[in-house]
Motif scaffolding. Structure first.
Motif, PDB file in Angstrom:
ATOM      1  N   HIS A 279       0.862  -1.186   0.000  1.00  0.00           N
ATOM      2  CA  HIS A 279       0.000   0.000   0.000  1.00  0.00           C
ATOM      3  C   HIS A 279       0.897   1.234   0.000  1.00  0.00           C
ATOM      4  CE1 HIS A 279      -3.407   2.445   2.155  1.00  0.00           C
ATOM      5  NE2 HIS A 279      -3.116   2.920   0.967  1.00  0.00           N
ATOM      6  N   VAL A 280       0.725   2.076  -1.001  1.00  0.00           N
ATOM      7  CA  VAL A 280       1.439   3.340  -1.089  1.00  0.00           C
ATOM      8  C   VAL A 280       0.398   4.441  -0.984  1.00  0.00           C
ATOM      9  CG1 VAL A 280       2.901   4.826  -2.513  1.00  0.00           C
ATOM     10  CG2 VAL A 280       3.197   2.337  -2.596  1.00  0.00           C
ATOM     11  N   GLU A 281       0.568   5.335  -0.021  1.00  0.00           N
ATOM     12  CA  GLU A 281      -0.401   6.424   0.151  1.00  0.00           C
ATOM     13  C   GLU A 281       0.302   7.741   0.379  1.00  0.00           C
ATOM     14  OE1 GLU A 281      -2.657   6.312   3.943  1.00  0.00           O
ATOM     15  OE2 GLU A 281      -1.317   4.651   4.475  1.00  0.00           O
ATOM     16  N   GLU A 282      -0.212   8.771  -0.275  1.00  0.00           N
ATOM     17  CA  GLU A 282       0.307  10.105  -0.033  1.00  0.00           C
ATOM     18  C   GLU A 282      -0.178  10.571   1.326  1.00  0.00           C
ATOM     19  OE1 GLU A 282      -0.255  12.975  -3.114  1.00  0.00           O
ATOM     20  OE2 GLU A 282       0.297  11.543  -4.676  1.00  0.00           O
ATOM     21  N   ILE A 283       0.722  11.218   2.053  1.00  0.00           N
ATOM     22  CA  ILE A 283       0.354  11.709   3.383  1.00  0.00           C
ATOM     23  C   ILE A 283       0.851  13.143   3.536  1.00  0.00           C
ATOM     24  CG2 ILE A 283       0.332   9.425   4.465  1.00  0.00           C
ATOM     25  CD1 ILE A 283       3.075  10.124   5.697  1.00  0.00           C
ATOM     26  N   PRO A 284       0.178  13.930   4.377  1.00  0.00           N
ATOM     27  CA  PRO A 284       0.680  15.277   4.668  1.00  0.00           C
ATOM     28  C   PRO A 284       1.976  15.183   5.476  1.00  0.00           C
ATOM     29  CG  PRO A 284      -1.557  14.959   5.555  1.00  0.00           C
ATOM     30  CD  PRO A 284      -1.090  13.645   5.035  1.00  0.00           C
ATOM     31  N   THR A 285       2.868  16.125   5.277  1.00  0.00           N
ATOM     32  CA  THR A 285       4.148  16.085   5.993  1.00  0.00           C
ATOM     33  C   THR A 285       3.962  16.143   7.505  1.00  0.00           C
ATOM     34  OG1 THR A 285       4.410  18.469   5.699  1.00  0.00           O
ATOM     35  CG2 THR A 285       5.463  17.049   4.081  1.00  0.00           C
ATOM     36  N   LYS A 286       2.874  16.752   7.955  1.00  0.00           N
ATOM     37  CA  LYS A 286       2.637  16.829   9.405  1.00  0.00           C
ATOM     38  C   LYS A 286       2.368  15.447  10.003  1.00  0.00           C
ATOM     39  CE  LYS A 286      -2.309  17.886   9.078  1.00  0.00           C
ATOM     40  NZ  LYS A 286      -2.785  16.613   9.557  1.00  0.00           N
ATOM     41  N   ASP A 287       2.013  14.465   9.152  1.00  0.00           N
ATOM     42  CA  ASP A 287       1.748  13.111   9.637  1.00  0.00           C
ATOM     43  C   ASP A 287       2.988  12.222   9.652  1.00  0.00           C
ATOM     44  OD1 ASP A 287      -0.869  13.863   9.965  1.00  0.00           O
ATOM     45  OD2 ASP A 287      -1.623  12.777   8.212  1.00  0.00           O
ATOM     46  N   LEU A 288       4.141  12.768   9.251  1.00  0.00           N
ATOM     47  CA  LEU A 288       5.380  11.993   9.314  1.00  0.00           C
ATOM     48  C   LEU A 288       5.790  11.807  10.773  1.00  0.00           C
ATOM     49  CD1 LEU A 288       7.401  13.745   6.478  1.00  0.00           C
ATOM     50  CD2 LEU A 288       6.548  11.383   6.445  1.00  0.00           C
ATOM     51  N   PRO A 289       6.345  10.646  11.119  1.00  0.00           N
ATOM     52  CA  PRO A 289       6.842  10.461  12.491  1.00  0.00           C
ATOM     53  C   PRO A 289       7.911  11.502  12.817  1.00  0.00           C
ATOM     54  CG  PRO A 289       6.812   8.370  11.308  1.00  0.00           C
ATOM     55  CD  PRO A 289       6.516   9.441  10.305  1.00  0.00           C
ATOM     56  N   ASN A 290       7.988  11.873  14.082  1.00  0.00           N
ATOM     57  CA  ASN A 290       8.971  12.869  14.534  1.00  0.00           C
ATOM     58  C   ASN A 290      10.388  12.476  14.147  1.00  0.00           C
ATOM     59  OD1 ASN A 290       7.056  14.574  15.626  1.00  0.00           O
ATOM     60  ND2 ASN A 290       7.178  13.633  17.652  1.00  0.00           N
ATOM     61  N   ALA A 291      10.704  11.178  14.260  1.00  0.00           N
ATOM     62  CA  ALA A 291      12.057  10.726  13.931  1.00  0.00           C
ATOM     63  C   ALA A 291      12.379  10.976  12.463  1.00  0.00           C
ATOM     64  CB  ALA A 291      12.211   9.241  14.261  1.00  0.00           C
ATOM     65  N   VAL A 292      11.404  10.814  11.582  1.00  0.00           N
ATOM     66  CA  VAL A 292      11.612  11.062  10.151  1.00  0.00           C
ATOM     67  C   VAL A 292      11.834  12.552   9.917  1.00  0.00           C
ATOM     68  CG1 VAL A 292      10.525  10.961   7.861  1.00  0.00           C
ATOM     69  CG2 VAL A 292      10.318   9.013   9.433  1.00  0.00           C
ATOM     70  N   GLN A 293      11.017  13.382  10.539  1.00  0.00           N
ATOM     71  CA  GLN A 293      11.177  14.831  10.388  1.00  0.00           C
ATOM     72  C   GLN A 293      12.528  15.302  10.926  1.00  0.00           C
ATOM     73  OE1 GLN A 293       7.748  17.087  11.698  1.00  0.00           O
ATOM     74  NE2 GLN A 293       6.343  15.538  10.921  1.00  0.00           N
ATOM     75  N   THR A 294      12.961  14.720  12.026  1.00  0.00           N
ATOM     76  CA  THR A 294      14.262  15.082  12.610  1.00  0.00           C
ATOM     77  C   THR A 294      15.397  14.713  11.658  1.00  0.00           C
ATOM     78  OG1 THR A 294      13.414  14.819  14.863  1.00  0.00           O
ATOM     79  CG2 THR A 294      15.813  14.690  14.576  1.00  0.00           C
ATOM     80  N   THR A 295      15.328  13.534  11.067  1.00  0.00           N
ATOM     81  CA  THR A 295      16.358  13.105  10.109  1.00  0.00           C
ATOM     82  C   THR A 295      16.435  14.062   8.930  1.00  0.00           C
ATOM     83  OG1 THR A 295      16.176  10.783  10.725  1.00  0.00           O
ATOM     84  CG2 THR A 295      17.068  11.256   8.533  1.00  0.00           C
ATOM     85  N   VAL A 296      15.285  14.460   8.401  1.00  0.00           N
ATOM     86  CA  VAL A 296      15.269  15.385   7.265  1.00  0.00           C
ATOM     87  C   VAL A 296      15.908  16.709   7.655  1.00  0.00           C
ATOM     88  CG1 VAL A 296      13.793  16.733   5.716  1.00  0.00           C
ATOM     89  CG2 VAL A 296      13.298  14.312   6.122  1.00  0.00           C
ATOM     90  N   SER A 297      15.541  17.236   8.820  1.00  0.00           N
ATOM     91  CA  SER A 297      16.075  18.547   9.215  1.00  0.00           C
ATOM     92  C   SER A 297      17.571  18.490   9.507  1.00  0.00           C
ATOM     93  CB  SER A 297      15.311  19.116  10.413  1.00  0.00           C
ATOM     94  OG  SER A 297      15.486  18.314  11.550  1.00  0.00           O
ATOM     95  N   LYS A 298      18.086  17.351   9.996  1.00  0.00           N
ATOM     96  CA  LYS A 298      19.509  17.248  10.317  1.00  0.00           C
ATOM     97  C   LYS A 298      20.351  16.840   9.113  1.00  0.00           C
ATOM     98  CE  LYS A 298      19.243  16.251  15.239  1.00  0.00           C
ATOM     99  NZ  LYS A 298      19.483  15.252  16.277  1.00  0.00           N
ATOM    100  N   GLU A 299      19.927  15.792   8.396  1.00  0.00           N
ATOM    101  CA  GLU A 299      20.742  15.250   7.312  1.00  0.00           C
ATOM    102  C   GLU A 299      20.502  15.925   5.959  1.00  0.00           C
ATOM    103  OE1 GLU A 299      21.157  11.008   7.105  1.00  0.00           O
ATOM    104  OE2 GLU A 299      20.805  10.787   9.266  1.00  0.00           O
ATOM    105  N   PHE A 300      19.399  16.628   5.847  1.00  0.00           N
ATOM    106  CA  PHE A 300      19.068  17.307   4.595  1.00  0.00           C
ATOM    107  C   PHE A 300      18.695  18.761   4.890  1.00  0.00           C
ATOM    108  CE2 PHE A 300      18.344  12.810   3.972  1.00  0.00           C
ATOM    109  CZ  PHE A 300      19.006  12.564   2.785  1.00  0.00           C
ATOM    110  N   GLU A 301      19.552  19.389   5.686  1.00  0.00           N
ATOM    111  CA  GLU A 301      19.318  20.773   6.086  1.00  0.00           C
ATOM    112  C   GLU A 301      19.191  21.658   4.846  1.00  0.00           C
ATOM    113  OE1 GLU A 301      21.398  24.243   8.795  1.00  0.00           O
ATOM    114  OE2 GLU A 301      22.225  22.220   8.810  1.00  0.00           O
ATOM    115  N   GLY A 302      18.181  22.509   4.843  1.00  0.00           N
ATOM    116  CA  GLY A 302      17.959  23.412   3.725  1.00  0.00           C
ATOM    117  C   GLY A 302      17.063  22.840   2.644  1.00  0.00           C
ATOM    118  N   TYR A 303      16.673  21.582   2.782  1.00  0.00           N
ATOM    119  CA  TYR A 303      15.775  20.951   1.812  1.00  0.00           C
ATOM    120  C   TYR A 303      14.350  20.974   2.336  1.00  0.00           C
ATOM    121  CZ  TYR A 303      19.671  19.264  -0.921  1.00  0.00           C
ATOM    122  OH  TYR A 303      20.788  19.202  -1.706  1.00  0.00           O
TER     123      TYR A 303
END
Length: 148
Positions: free
Chosen positions: A81-105
């Motif tokens: 199952h592949v479903e589009e989700i709002p970014t606010k529904d991403l787990p905190n750990a996923v959001q943290t990884t994006v902000s740290k490892e992909f800063e500025g993206y």
């Protein structure tokens, strides 16, 4: 010469994809699959069915900009199952990884992919120089990444 090789590879991949996927009418989908689908997604709209190998795939929407793709086995079991989700529904750990490892993206698109009762998150990240496609597990570990 490189362009010819690349064109050959792309054409071959396209042909293989077309040969392995065939649009089918809903009446051609086994009732066990249709019953499971309609029970799980009673508000589904704009369904498009395909046969991919031995699996049945349906693409549909459940609301504004909420798209889904589901693969079923011939026995009616949900395989993927592949479903589009709002970014606010991403787990905190996923959001943290994006902000740290992909800063500025910025997250342009987020999808939850569930297979074998395990979910991962596929993110399209937009940046100034590059765009990334990144797969991250719920704990925030980057599973794969590629420059898009």
């Amino acid at each position: 010469m490189k362009k010819h090789i690349l064109l050959f590879i792309v054409a071959g991949a396209f042909t293989a994809t077309v040969a392995n996927a065939q649009d089918i009418a809903q009446r051609q989908v086994p009732s066990v699959i249709l019953n499971k689908f309609h029970n799980d997604f009673p508000h589904a709209k704009d369904m498009e069915w395909e046969m991919k190998g031995t699996q049945y795939q349906v693409e549909f929407e459940t609301g504004w900009w909420t798209e889904h793709e589901i693969w079923y086995s011939a026995e009616g079991e949900q395989v993927k199952h592949v479903e589009e989700i709002p970014t606010k529904d991403l787990p905190n750990a996923v959001q943290t990884t994006v902000s740290k490892e992909f800063e500025g993206y910025a997250i342009d698109d987020a999808k939850r992919i569930t297979e074998n009762n395990k979910s991962n998150y596929l993110l399209d990240l937009d940046g100034r120089r590059y765009d990334w496609e990144v797969l991250i597990d719920p704990s925030g570990k980057v599973v794969s990444q590629r420059v898009d």
